[in-house]
Design an enzyme around this catalytic site. Structure first.
Site, PDB file in Angstrom:
ATOM      1  N   LYS A  35     -23.374 -22.896 -20.784  1.00 18.21           N
ATOM      2  CA  LYS A  35     -23.529 -23.367 -22.022  1.00 18.21           C
ATOM      3  C   LYS A  35     -24.329 -22.702 -23.010  1.00 18.21           C
ATOM      4  O   LYS A  35     -23.938 -22.653 -24.207  1.00 18.21           O
ATOM      5  CB  LYS A  35     -24.425 -24.725 -21.653  1.00 18.21           C
ATOM      6  N   THR A 121     -35.434 -40.393 -21.422  1.00 18.67           N
ATOM      7  CA  THR A 121     -35.793 -41.936 -21.071  1.00 18.67           C
ATOM      8  C   THR A 121     -36.213 -41.902 -19.609  1.00 18.67           C
ATOM      9  O   THR A 121     -35.489 -41.582 -18.796  1.00 18.67           O
ATOM     10  CB  THR A 121     -34.457 -42.731 -21.468  1.00 18.67           C
ATOM     11  N   GLU A 154     -24.866 -41.408 -29.603  1.00 14.79           N
ATOM     12  CA  GLU A 154     -23.597 -40.383 -29.204  1.00 14.79           C
ATOM     13  C   GLU A 154     -22.833 -40.688 -30.316  1.00 14.79           C
ATOM     14  O   GLU A 154     -22.222 -41.819 -30.543  1.00 14.79           O
ATOM     15  CB  GLU A 154     -23.183 -40.273 -28.029  1.00 14.79           C
ATOM     16  N   PHE A 248     -23.434 -54.717 -33.001  1.00 15.62           N
ATOM     17  CA  PHE A 248     -23.552 -54.972 -31.257  1.00 15.62           C
ATOM     18  C   PHE A 248     -22.891 -56.325 -30.937  1.00 15.62           C
ATOM     19  O   PHE A 248     -23.082 -56.823 -29.800  1.00 15.62           O
ATOM     20  CB  PHE A 248     -24.751 -54.921 -30.793  1.00 15.62           C
ATOM     21  N   ALA A 251     -16.829 -57.978 -28.923  1.00  8.93           N
ATOM     22  CA  ALA A 251     -16.331 -58.135 -27.632  1.00  8.93           C
ATOM     23  C   ALA A 251     -15.481 -57.259 -27.199  1.00  8.93           C
ATOM     24  O   ALA A 251     -15.013 -56.540 -27.939  1.00  8.93           O
ATOM     25  CB  ALA A 251     -15.986 -59.664 -27.545  1.00  8.93           C
ATOM     26  N   GLY A 252     -15.470 -56.963 -25.850  1.00  9.86           N
ATOM     27  CA  GLY A 252     -14.685 -55.782 -25.467  1.00  9.86           C
ATOM     28  C   GLY A 252     -14.573 -55.754 -23.951  1.00  9.86           C
ATOM     29  O   GLY A 252     -14.785 -56.726 -23.296  1.00  9.86           O
ATOM     30  N   GLY A 256     -20.486 -48.785 -21.811  1.00 11.44           N
ATOM     31  CA  GLY A 256     -20.531 -47.550 -20.885  1.00 11.44           C
ATOM     32  C   GLY A 256     -21.318 -46.561 -21.378  1.00 11.44           C
ATOM     33  O   GLY A 256     -22.480 -46.802 -22.212  1.00 11.44           O
ATOM     34  N   CYS A 259     -26.281 -44.140 -21.210  1.00 12.10           N
ATOM     35  CA  CYS A 259     -27.570 -44.533 -21.427  1.00 12.10           C
ATOM     36  C   CYS A 259     -27.629 -45.987 -20.890  1.00 12.10           C
ATOM     37  O   CYS A 259     -28.500 -46.321 -20.083  1.00 12.10           O
ATOM     38  CB  CYS A 259     -27.801 -44.501 -22.997  1.00 12.10           C
ATOM     39  N   LYS A 319     -17.032 -44.438 -26.064  1.00  9.35           N
ATOM     40  CA  LYS A 319     -16.901 -45.049 -27.436  1.00  9.35           C
ATOM     41  C   LYS A 319     -16.425 -44.141 -28.281  1.00  9.35           C
ATOM     42  O   LYS A 319     -16.222 -43.128 -28.151  1.00  9.35           O
ATOM     43  CB  LYS A 319     -18.472 -45.755 -27.917  1.00  9.35           C
TER      44      LYS A 319
HETATM   45  P1  NAD Z   1     -27.638 -34.274 -20.938  1.00  9.06           P
HETATM   46  O1  NAD Z   1     -27.138 -34.293 -19.474  1.00  9.06           O
HETATM   47  O2  NAD Z   1     -26.597 -34.272 -21.794  1.00  9.06           O
HETATM   48  O3  NAD Z   1     -28.368 -32.679 -20.906  1.00  9.06           O
HETATM   49  C1  NAD Z   1     -29.361 -32.291 -20.256  1.00  9.06           C
HETATM   50  C2  NAD Z   1     -29.725 -31.028 -20.164  1.00  9.06           C
HETATM   51  O4  NAD Z   1     -30.688 -30.537 -19.579  1.00  9.06           O
HETATM   52  C3  NAD Z   1     -28.406 -30.310 -19.315  1.00  9.06           C
HETATM   53  O5  NAD Z   1     -27.709 -29.490 -20.087  1.00  9.06           O
HETATM   54  C4  NAD Z   1     -29.130 -29.793 -18.246  1.00  9.06           C
HETATM   55  O6  NAD Z   1     -28.536 -28.425 -17.768  1.00  9.06           O
HETATM   56  C5  NAD Z   1     -30.557 -29.365 -18.693  1.00  9.06           C
HETATM   57  N1  NAD Z   1     -31.619 -29.269 -17.619  1.00  9.06           N
HETATM   58  C6  NAD Z   1     -31.774 -29.823 -16.667  1.00  9.06           C
HETATM   59  N2  NAD Z   1     -32.902 -29.533 -16.187  1.00  9.06           N
HETATM   60  C7  NAD Z   1     -33.385 -28.228 -16.646  1.00  9.06           C
HETATM   61  C8  NAD Z   1     -34.207 -27.526 -16.558  1.00  9.06           C
HETATM   62  N3  NAD Z   1     -35.288 -27.548 -15.711  1.00  9.06           N
HETATM   63  N4  NAD Z   1     -34.334 -26.597 -17.602  1.00  9.06           N
HETATM   64  C9  NAD Z   1     -33.712 -26.288 -18.605  1.00  9.06           C
HETATM   65  N5  NAD Z   1     -32.708 -27.338 -18.853  1.00  9.06           N
HETATM   66  C10 NAD Z   1     -32.597 -28.190 -17.938  1.00  9.06           C
HETATM   67  O7  NAD Z   1     -28.483 -35.362 -21.466  1.00  9.06           O
HETATM   68  P2  NAD Z   1     -28.595 -36.081 -22.549  1.00  9.06           P
HETATM   69  O8  NAD Z   1     -27.727 -36.997 -22.830  1.00  9.06           O
HETATM   70  O9  NAD Z   1     -29.171 -35.158 -23.856  1.00  9.06           O
HETATM   71  O10 NAD Z   1     -29.961 -36.982 -22.302  1.00  9.06           O
HETATM   72  C11 NAD Z   1     -31.389 -36.323 -21.877  1.00  9.06           C
HETATM   73  C12 NAD Z   1     -32.378 -37.185 -22.009  1.00  9.06           C
HETATM   74  O11 NAD Z   1     -32.521 -38.197 -23.092  1.00  9.06           O
HETATM   75  C13 NAD Z   1     -32.064 -38.520 -20.910  1.00  9.06           C
HETATM   76  O12 NAD Z   1     -33.161 -38.957 -20.231  1.00  9.06           O
HETATM   77  C14 NAD Z   1     -31.406 -39.558 -21.801  1.00  9.06           C
HETATM   78  O13 NAD Z   1     -31.438 -40.775 -21.074  1.00  9.06           O
HETATM   79  C15 NAD Z   1     -32.103 -39.666 -22.779  1.00  9.06           C
HETATM   80  N6  NAD Z   1     -31.438 -39.855 -24.119  1.00  9.06           N
HETATM   81  C16 NAD Z   1     -29.831 -39.654 -24.283  1.00  9.06           C
HETATM   82  C17 NAD Z   1     -29.198 -40.171 -25.478  1.00  9.06           C
HETATM   83  C18 NAD Z   1     -27.804 -40.118 -25.533  1.00  9.06           C
HETATM   84  O14 NAD Z   1     -26.919 -40.882 -26.196  1.00  9.06           O
HETATM   85  N7  NAD Z   1     -27.092 -39.246 -24.730  1.00  9.06           N
HETATM   86  C19 NAD Z   1     -30.043 -40.997 -26.190  1.00  9.06           C
HETATM   87  C20 NAD Z   1     -31.237 -41.327 -26.010  1.00  9.06           C
HETATM   88  C21 NAD Z   1     -32.004 -40.638 -25.058  1.00  9.06           C
END
Ligand code: NAD
Length: 428
Positions: A35, A121, A154, A248, A251-252, A256, A259, A319
């Site tokens: 990555k 989260t 997202e 929000f 309907a659908g 997914g 989150c 989505k």
């Molecule tokens: P993700 O899975 O896309 O990314 C997490 C990243 O952390 C991965 O690339 C992984 O390799 C890396 N990682 C894991 N352990 C690590 C470490 N010790 N050191 C360095 N990197 C490490 O996750 P995300 O979707 O970005 O979500 C992250 C957090 O934010 C989650 O708790 C999620 O619930 C929350 N969140 C996500 C969204 C969303 O829309 N995706 C929105 C709000 C909150």
């Protein structure tokens, strides 16, 4: 400010990029070496509108760097954002090991005062756990822990990070609060400064509410189907009420993504630990699961026999405007169809690469017209804008039988009837 970001997923990459764009000196680290190598070459790990341009600009201006060395970013950042994943365990409790690993690494490598901000989260009281881990593993270096939950969506991650509805800061140190206020000062949004536990709960409560709103309208859609009403009209009529709002209420086939499904389930578990039965969220989850089943039942009812039937799928991501397939309703529906012997042709504008990692037995097509060719049924599973603009006559002429089962209500039933389709949608 010198900013460190640990974990370069949706949240970490958006956070790092926006803080660099605002003029900070940002280094972001991820344990996933591929990555990081790709990011340094300008190849994005995710599809997000506007992200690539911003990353490229900030890499060029040297305000943003990517590394796979967590130690380097921990030494660099005065503020360290932890943005690692918090996936569900098998029993749906939150897996905190990535967060705990990051906390231990911070403890081992910090040499001066740090504000350690977690954006992931997490269950209420996690900040206190992080604080304990760092205290136990560090050499008496001063630090504060802040809960700064992320609300980006997202598909609009960059826009949301730049223009959030609110910024939540949970902290018990004035020094850390002042630093966070200064860091966020260029972003114009209401800021809620609160105790740490409330900040952690704001995130779970918000996602639970939104997921419940979706399940609510899906439940109403089922009543509409039984009573002959139109859920689109019901949602419109409800949505004008300012206390309710129209968003929000679509309907659908259910929510997914990475989150809502995990956060709803995790919140039920969290409440359970405190001795409270969150029945409301159990119903939210049940309705969501049932909604996917209702959709596959519609396919079965209309096709009778699925064995060897050719089913076209438009939309795979959970989505539009994202390539994320995690907990996408499409995967449940594909598995159900395949179990019964159906052959799947599919197209998604962005999610096909990610889908190939999950399903290598689907025929991935170059466009919706190839999907429709000789199909016994066409399913709409994601409401991408480009599906709203299709040449439907061309689609109809190329299908074996003109059956569209629309899980996102993107077409007008009267128009579809006029065009000669057999058209089945949700709640109308
Ligand atoms: P993700 O899975 O896309 O990314 C997490 C990243 O952390 C991965 O690339 C992984 O390799 C890396 N990682 C894991 N352990 C690590 C470490 N010790 N050191 C360095 N990197 C490490 O996750 P995300 O979707 O970005 O979500 C992250 C957090 O934010 C989650 O708790 C999620 O619930 C929350 N969140 C996500 C969204 C969303 O829309 N995706 C929105 C709000 C909150």
């Amino acid at each position: 400010m010198k900013i460190a970001v640990i974990g370069v997923g949706y949240v970490g990459l958006s956070t790092a990029t926006i803080f660099a764009e605002l003029g900070n000196d940002v280094i972001a680290a991820d344990i996933d070496k591929e990555k990081i190598e790709n990011l340094n070459k300008g190849i994005m790990p995710i599809f997000e509108p506007g992200l690539k341009e911003l990353v490229e600009r900030n890499l060029k201006e040297k305000r943003l760097r990517f590394t796979h060395d967590n130690k380097e970013v921990i030494k660099h950042g005065d503020v360290i954002f932890i943005c690692v994943g918090t996936p569900p365990k098998e029993n749906w409790e939150t897996e905190l090991k990535y967060l705990e690993d990051a906390a231990i690494e911070i403890a081992h490598n910090m040499e001066s005062y740090k504000v350690i901000v977690h954006k992931s989260t997490v269950p209420v009281e996690t900040s206190e756990k992080i604080k304990d881990i760092i205290t136990k593993n560090s050499k008496n270096t001063e630090f504060d822990v802040v809960s700064n939950p992320e609300f980006l969506r997202e598909g609009t991650a960059i826009k949301d990070t730049m223009n959030p509805d609110r910024i939540v800061i949970g902290a018990d140190s004035n020094k850390a609060i002042d630093i966070m206020k200064k860091l966020y000062s260029p972003i114009k949004a209401p800021m809620i400064v609160t105790d740490i536990r409330s900040a952690e709960l704001i995130k779970h409560a918000s996602n639970a509410f939104l997921a419940t709103k979706i399940s609510f309208i899906n439940a109403i859609a089922n009543v509409c189907e039984l009573s002959g009403a139109d859920v689109e009209k019901v949602a419109e009529g409800m949505g004008y009420d300012k206390r309710i709002g129209r968003s929000f209420l679509n309907a659908g086939i259910g929510y997914g993504g990475f989150c809502f499904p995990k956060d709803v389930q995790a919140f039920i578990k969290i409440a359970e630990k405190y001795g409270y039965d969150l029945k409301l969220l159990k119903a939210t989850n049940e309705i969501n699961e049932q909604q996917k089943k209702n959709f596959t039942n519609k396919i079965k009812d209309n096709l009778k026999e699925l064995n060897d039937k050719k089913i076209g799928i438009l939309g795979l991501s959970f989505k539009p405007n994202t390539d994320d397939m995690r907990f996408a309703p499409s995967s449940y529906i594909i598995e159900e169809m395949q179990k019964q012997g159906a052959k799947i042709n599919a197209y998604d504008p962005e999610a096909m690469e990610k889908s190939k990692q999950m399903f290598d037995d689907i025929n991935y097509c170059k466009d919706p017209y190839e999907v429709a060719k000789d199909a016994d049924a066409l399913l709409i599973l994601t409401e991408w804008n480009e599906f709203k603009e299709l040449d439907l006559k061309k689609i109809k002429d190329s299908m074996k039988s003109p059956l569209i089962i629309d899980g996102r209500n993107i077409y007008d039933p009267k128009e579809m009837e006029k065009l000669g389709f057999e058209y089945v949608s949700v709640g109308r």
